[in-house]
Every structure is written in structure tokens, then in C-alpha cells.
Design a protein around this motif. Structure first.
Motif, short mmCIF file in Angstrom:
data_model
loop_
_atom_site.label_atom_id
_atom_site.label_comp_id
_atom_site.label_asym_id
_atom_site.label_seq_id
_atom_site.Cartn_x
_atom_site.Cartn_y
_atom_site.Cartn_z
N GLY A 99 39.81 31.11 25.40
CA GLY A 99 40.62 31.68 24.92
C GLY A 99 41.43 32.73 25.50
N THR A 100 40.80 33.63 26.34
CA THR A 100 41.60 34.57 27.27
C THR A 100 42.33 33.93 28.13
OG1 THR A 100 39.74 36.11 26.86
CG2 THR A 100 41.32 36.63 28.93
N VAL A 101 41.92 32.90 28.98
CA VAL A 101 42.81 32.06 29.82
C VAL A 101 43.80 31.63 29.07
CG1 VAL A 101 42.75 30.06 31.29
CG2 VAL A 101 40.61 31.70 31.46
N ARG A 102 43.59 30.93 27.79
CA ARG A 102 44.97 30.53 27.34
C ARG A 102 45.76 31.49 27.16
NH1 ARG A 102 41.45 27.41 22.56
NH2 ARG A 102 41.32 25.22 23.41
N LEU A 107 41.46 39.34 35.54
CA LEU A 107 42.61 38.33 35.80
C LEU A 107 43.87 38.82 34.97
CD1 LEU A 107 40.45 34.94 35.45
CD2 LEU A 107 41.89 35.57 37.38
N ALA A 108 43.73 39.36 33.81
CA ALA A 108 44.54 39.62 32.81
C ALA A 108 45.63 40.70 33.90
CB ALA A 108 44.19 40.16 31.56
N GLY A 109 44.92 41.62 34.46
CA GLY A 109 45.44 42.84 34.91
C GLY A 109 46.32 42.34 36.25
N TYR A 110 45.54 41.44 36.82
CA TYR A 110 46.23 40.91 38.07
C TYR A 110 47.55 40.15 37.89
CZ TYR A 110 47.29 37.55 41.69
OH TYR A 110 47.91 36.82 42.87
N ALA A 111 47.45 39.26 36.75
CA ALA A 111 48.63 38.33 36.43
C ALA A 111 50.05 39.24 36.26
CB ALA A 111 48.22 37.62 35.03
N GLY A 141 26.02 34.96 35.59
CA GLY A 141 24.65 35.04 34.88
C GLY A 141 23.68 36.05 35.37
N ARG A 142 23.95 36.87 36.31
CA ARG A 142 23.00 38.08 36.50
C ARG A 142 23.17 39.38 36.01
NH1 ARG A 142 22.70 37.43 43.03
NH2 ARG A 142 20.87 38.75 42.88
N THR A 143 24.31 39.27 35.44
CA THR A 143 24.58 40.59 34.59
C THR A 143 25.70 40.50 33.67
OG1 THR A 143 25.61 42.88 34.82
CG2 THR A 143 26.20 41.30 36.35
N PRO A 144 25.51 40.98 32.30
CA PRO A 144 26.46 40.48 31.11
C PRO A 144 27.96 41.22 31.42
CG PRO A 144 24.87 42.47 30.65
CD PRO A 144 24.42 42.11 32.12
N LEU A 145 27.99 42.08 32.47
CA LEU A 145 29.39 42.57 32.49
C LEU A 145 30.29 41.57 33.49
CD1 LEU A 145 31.27 44.96 32.15
CD2 LEU A 145 30.28 45.92 34.19
N ALA A 146 29.66 40.53 34.05
CA ALA A 146 30.56 39.85 35.18
C ALA A 146 31.42 39.00 34.55
CB ALA A 146 29.38 38.49 35.88
N GLU A 147 31.16 38.23 33.43
CA GLU A 147 32.30 37.46 32.80
C GLU A 147 33.36 38.36 32.22
OE1 GLU A 147 32.50 34.86 28.57
OE2 GLU A 147 31.58 33.78 30.31
N PRO A 148 33.27 39.23 31.14
CA PRO A 148 34.22 40.09 30.74
C PRO A 148 34.93 40.79 31.90
CG PRO A 148 32.09 41.13 30.10
CD PRO A 148 31.83 39.63 30.68
N SER A 149 34.39 41.33 32.79
CA SER A 149 35.02 41.97 33.90
C SER A 149 36.06 41.02 34.76
CB SER A 149 34.05 42.80 34.93
OG SER A 149 33.10 41.58 35.81
N LEU A 150 35.47 39.76 34.99
CA LEU A 150 36.41 38.65 35.60
C LEU A 150 37.80 38.41 34.87
CD1 LEU A 150 37.09 36.45 37.60
CD2 LEU A 150 35.77 35.00 36.26
N LEU A 151 37.31 38.32 33.30
CA LEU A 151 38.70 38.07 32.44
C LEU A 151 39.47 39.37 32.49
CD1 LEU A 151 36.68 36.42 29.65
CD2 LEU A 151 38.04 35.57 31.36
N LEU A 152 39.15 40.50 32.57
CA LEU A 152 39.73 41.67 32.42
C LEU A 152 40.83 41.90 33.82
CD1 LEU A 152 40.84 44.54 31.10
CD2 LEU A 152 38.71 45.44 32.15
N VAL A 192 48.91 31.77 38.12
CA VAL A 192 48.61 31.05 37.11
C VAL A 192 47.57 30.03 37.56
CG1 VAL A 192 49.11 29.09 35.38
CG2 VAL A 192 50.67 30.93 35.69
N PRO A 193 47.62 29.20 38.53
CA PRO A 193 46.31 28.46 39.23
C PRO A 193 45.31 29.26 39.39
CG PRO A 193 48.20 27.72 40.02
CD PRO A 193 48.82 29.09 39.65
N LYS A 194 45.15 30.45 39.99
CA LYS A 194 44.13 31.21 40.35
C LYS A 194 43.34 31.63 38.79
CE LYS A 194 46.92 31.54 43.82
NZ LYS A 194 46.87 30.28 44.83
N VAL A 195 44.03 31.75 37.83
CA VAL A 195 43.23 32.32 36.46
C VAL A 195 42.49 31.02 36.19
CG1 VAL A 195 43.65 32.83 34.33
CG2 VAL A 195 45.23 33.73 35.88
#
Length: 474
Positions: free
Chosen positions: A74-77, A323-327, A310-321, A240-243
Motif C-alpha cells: 500500500g505504501t509503495v502504491r 523511500l517516501a522521503g527519498y522520492a 526479519g531481524r528487527t521490527p523497525l526494518a520494514e517501516p524504516s525502509l518505507l519511510l 520510481v524503479p528504486k522504490v
């Protein structure tokens, strides 16, 4: 089977928009091709709206567990739909009246659709199709301007893309042969696999995604394409392709069996990407080529949470945040470049702070955000990704990333210093001519995009401070 076409409504909007844009442009005279661009923008708006609505629903898998409809998808979309709309806006003047205006808009939407599917799929066969759907329109976008630099860039991109695509398909074949299925989950549940073959297959699949993301060793095409393509195409291909590719890498790494030290491999690629990108940018004088190398460096930073998937719960949300900031930050910088297209050298930006202070201010916001300066969007992205990597046991990588962050300030200052320097004396004809072109060659839509993207950088940087994911930071 979970066959629910409406679950893919954002992707359908983008794909339908690409077809409608192409058909609309085919029946319109050149002077009215802007209607096709409006259709493309409407498709982006519909996709973004559908993505927001879908985010409110529960996480689920559809189409025989081959596609995940969750927070990451959903975030990527949403990010891709908004980023694609900004690309179309900043390229308005550049594309207006072009004989290939509708085709460019169509290619942008097709590649954006592929990037979304890259991020959402959990099946290797769909991943391979998404790779092709993302890459093939990119080749056309890079070369569509038909200049000598564009021809060189598209040849390099095509050859590397074909090579890494073949390697990816080889990896898919090996993983299917070992596991008997193409789902990501199947690669970690089969007990009769040969670990070495699975490792080779997984590395081959990751190689294709590294090309799409522009990370080492698949990075060579990025600076050439950023410099040789049109400004709108360069903004798109560095964003866009990076995201899509980075979220796809995250899903794959999280699902792979422990037949190799995946965190160490991704961490090494991360360190190489950020270091190569940072130090290669030092010598660049062309703003777009500099942003191309900056993209390689940024991908290195974005690989930090992928390394600890998969090693820390912050990994996925930090990546999404991040990516949005970088874009929004990257698109803000490219929007400034689009607004003053005659300034093709860093030194040519001298005096911009005096002649166009608000444009120089937006450039300052965008570049400081890419460095990771508070209170901008990328600052929070780096803060959370650094924390995730530290929690995941990669303290050495955080130190490398911190050093590269400080080093990146140097090449952005090489751009900002002339921007805010005194303008040349009145007797300097060359600089005076540049200032006159700032007035005579105004690009209103590119300037509006600068405002929108720079505002997004600050709003995301300030507003994201209240997001729940930051509560995970000790």
C-alpha cells in the motif's frame, strides 16, 4: 485461490491509464496532446486514491498467495502514484508539443505499474514479469529524446538490463528446480534442497533487483541515463524503479532460507553502493549526473534495512519511510533542474539565490534532505534505518553509513555554494545571459512541482515525527 481483481485496483488504474493515454494521444493533433497527459495524471490520482483506501483494509494475499496486499504494498502504491504524477508535472514544458508526448506518458505509467508489481509480488514468476514491465519502458524513455548522449545511455542500460535479466531468470529456474514452486515461502520450507544451488539461484535473482535499484554491481547505467535522458525521464528512472526494487529485495531476503549469510552479503553491497556513489559524485559538474551518482549512494543507505530484514521490527517501516522521503527529495532536486534547463553545469547556478531565491531555497531543502539534515524527510529515514541496522547487529555498517553521510555533504555543497554566491558582475556577459534566460524561459509547471515536492520534503520530515514507527527507537 483468493482471486479478487479489486485487490489490485491501484495497479489496474495505472495500467488502464497507460492504455488510455496511448489511445488518446493516437487520435489527437500535436497541439492537443496535453489531453493525454491529463489522462495520465488522472490515472495517477485514481491509483493514489485506491491505494489510500486499500491501506485501511487488513493484510492479505491474493491470487494463490502470489501477491501481498499489505502495508508495504500500500505504501509503495501511494509513493509511486504520487511520484509518477510529480514526474509528469515537472516535465510538462519539456514534453509540451513533442511528437512523443503521449508515448512518454504511456511509458512512464507502464514502468510505474511494473515497479508496483515488483514490490507486491511474492512469486518468482511474477517477479520476473514485473522486472521486464519495469525495465523495457525505461529503455524507451531513456532513448526517446534521440540525442547522442541518450543513445549511449540507452545502449548501456539495455545491455546491462538484458544481462541482469537473464541472470535473474536463471536464478528463478534454479530455485524452481530445487523447491518445486515459485512462491517466496516455498524456498524456505522444502527440506530436499541443495543449499549451494539455492544460494546461487537466490544471488542470481537478487542481481536482477540490484540492477533495477541501481546498486553495485548493477549501477553503471544510472549516471549515464540520468545525464543523457530528458529531465523528466531522469527524474523517473532515479526514483520510481528504486522504490519497487528495494521492497522486492526486502521481501525476498526475509523469505530466503539460511543457506548463506544474507545479512552480510547485503551489508557488503550496501557499503559498496554508498561509498562508490558518494566518492564518484565528488568529481561531477553536471547536476543531473551528480544526482545519478547520488542515487547510487542513496540506494546503499536504503539497503541497510534490507540487510536486517526479519531481524528487527523497525526494518520494514524504516525502509518505507526512507523511500517516501527519498522520492520527494530527489524529485524536488530534479524539478529545480527542470525549471532552469539551460544551467547544465554546477558553476552555472551562480547567482540563482539572487535571481530566483525561492527556487534556490527549494534546492537547499532538497539537497539537505538527501544528505539527511533535520527536519527533512530523509533525516527521519536515515535515523530509523540506522537504528534498525544497529538493532540487527550491523553496527559496523552504521558507522560506514555515517561516514558516507558526512562525505556526501561535500558534493552537495559544491552545488549549493555557487547557487548562493554573489551573481557575476554586470559586465560578465555570460552570467548576465543566463539570468535573462531565467526570465525568458520560465517553466511554470516545473516551478509548481518544485514547490509541491519541497513542501512534501518538509511536511513529511515534520509530520513523520508523530508516526508510530518512531516509537520503536530506543
Amino acid at each position: 485461490m483468493g482471486e479478487d481483481p479489486l485487490a489490485l485496483l491501484p495497479e489496474i488504474c495505472l495500467l488502464a491509464g497507460a492504455i488510455a493515454t496511448l489511445l488518446t494521444g493516437s487520435f489527437l493533433p500535436r497541439q492537443r496532446q496535453w489531453i493525454a497527459r491529463i489522462v495520465a495524471l488522472a490515472a495517477c490520482g485514481a491509483a493514489a486514491t485506491a491505494a489510500v483506501v486499500a491501506l485501511a483494509g487488513p493484510d492479505r494475499s491474493v491470487f494463490a498467495d502470489s501477491y501481498a496486499v499489505d502495508a508495504a504494498t500500500g505504501t509503495v502504491r501511494l509513493v509511486i502514484a504520487v511520484a509518477t504524477a510529480l514526474v509528469l508535472l515537472l516535465g510538462t514544458e519539456e514534453l509540451r508539443g513533442s511528437p512523443r508526448e503521449s508515448e512518454t506518458c504511456c511509458l512512464v505509467l507502464l514502468s510505474a505499474t511494473g515497479a508496483v508489481v515488483l514490490a507486491g509480488t511474492t512469486d518468482l514468476m511474477v517477479l520476473a514479469v514485473a522486472y521486464l514491465l519495469t525495465s523495457i519502458p525505461l529503455y524507451a524513455l531513456i532513448g526517446i529524446s534521440r540525442t547522442a548522449r541518450a543513445a549511449e545511455a540507452v545502449m548501456k542500460t539495455y545491455l546491462l538490463g538484458a544481462l541482469f535479466g537473464i541472470v535473474m531468470l536463471l536464478g528463478v529456474t534454479l530455485l524452481f528446480a530445487m523447491t518445486g514452486g515459485t512462491g517466496y515461502a516455498g524456498s524456505s520450507t522444502s527440506g530436499s534442497v541443495v543449499p549451494a544451488v539455492v544460494a546461487v539461484g537466490a544471488v542470481a535473482v537478487l542481481a536482477g533487483l540490484l540492477f533495477e535499484a541501481g546498486a553495485v554491481p548493477g549501477h553503471f547505467w544510472v549516471p549515464d541515463a540520468a545525464q543523457g535522458a530528458s529531465t523528466a525521464a531522469a527524474a523517473f528512472l532515479t526514483t520510481v524503479p528504486k522504490v519497487g526494487a528495494l521492497v522486492a529485495m526486502y521481501r525476498l531476503i526475509d523469505a530466503l532460507p539460511g543457506v548463506a549469510d544474507w545479512p552480510l552479503l547485503v551489508a557488503a553491497l550496501s557499503a559498496l553502493s554508498m561509498t562508490v556513489g558518494t566518492f564518484a559524485a565528488f568529481a561531477q559538474r553536471d547536476p543531473r549526473r551528480l544526482l545519478g551518482w547520488s542515487t547510487v549512494s542513496q540506494v546503499g543507505f536504503l539497503l541497510l534495512p534490507v540487510a536486517v530484514a526479519g531481524r528487527t521490527p523497525l526494518a520494514e517501516p524504516s525502509l518505507l519511510l526512507y523511500l517516501a522521503g527519498y522520492a520527494v527529495s530527489n524529485l524536488a532536486a530534479f524539478a529545480v533542474v527542470a525549471a532552469v534547463p539551460h544551467r547544465t553545469d554546477l558553476a552555472a547556478y551562480r547567482g540563482l539565490g539572487t535571481s530566483r531565491p525561492w527556487l534556490a531555497g527549494a534546492l537547499l531543502v532538497a539537497l539537505l534532505s538527501l544528505v539527511g539534515t533535520p527536519p527533512t524527510a530523509v533525516f527521519l529515514g536515515k535515523l530509523t534505518t540506522f537504528t534498525a541496522a544497529w538493532d540487527g547487529g550491523l553496527a559496523w555498517l552504521v558507522i560506514v553509513a555515517a561516514v558516507n553521510t558526512v562525505a556526501s555533504l561535500f558534493y552537495f555543497l559544491r552545488w549549493l555554494a555557487p547557487t548562493f554566491a554573489r551573481p557575476a558582475r554586470a559586465g560578465d556577459r555570460a552570467e548576465g545571459h543566463v539570468d535573462r534566460r531565467d526570465i525568458s524561459e520560465r517553466r511554470p509547471w516545473a516551478e509548481r512541482t518544485v514547490v509541491l515536492a519541497a513542501a512534501g520534503v518538509l511536511l513529511l520530515g515534520v509530520g513523520a515525527g508523530s508516526l508510530p514507527i518512531l516509537g520503536a527507537i530506543p
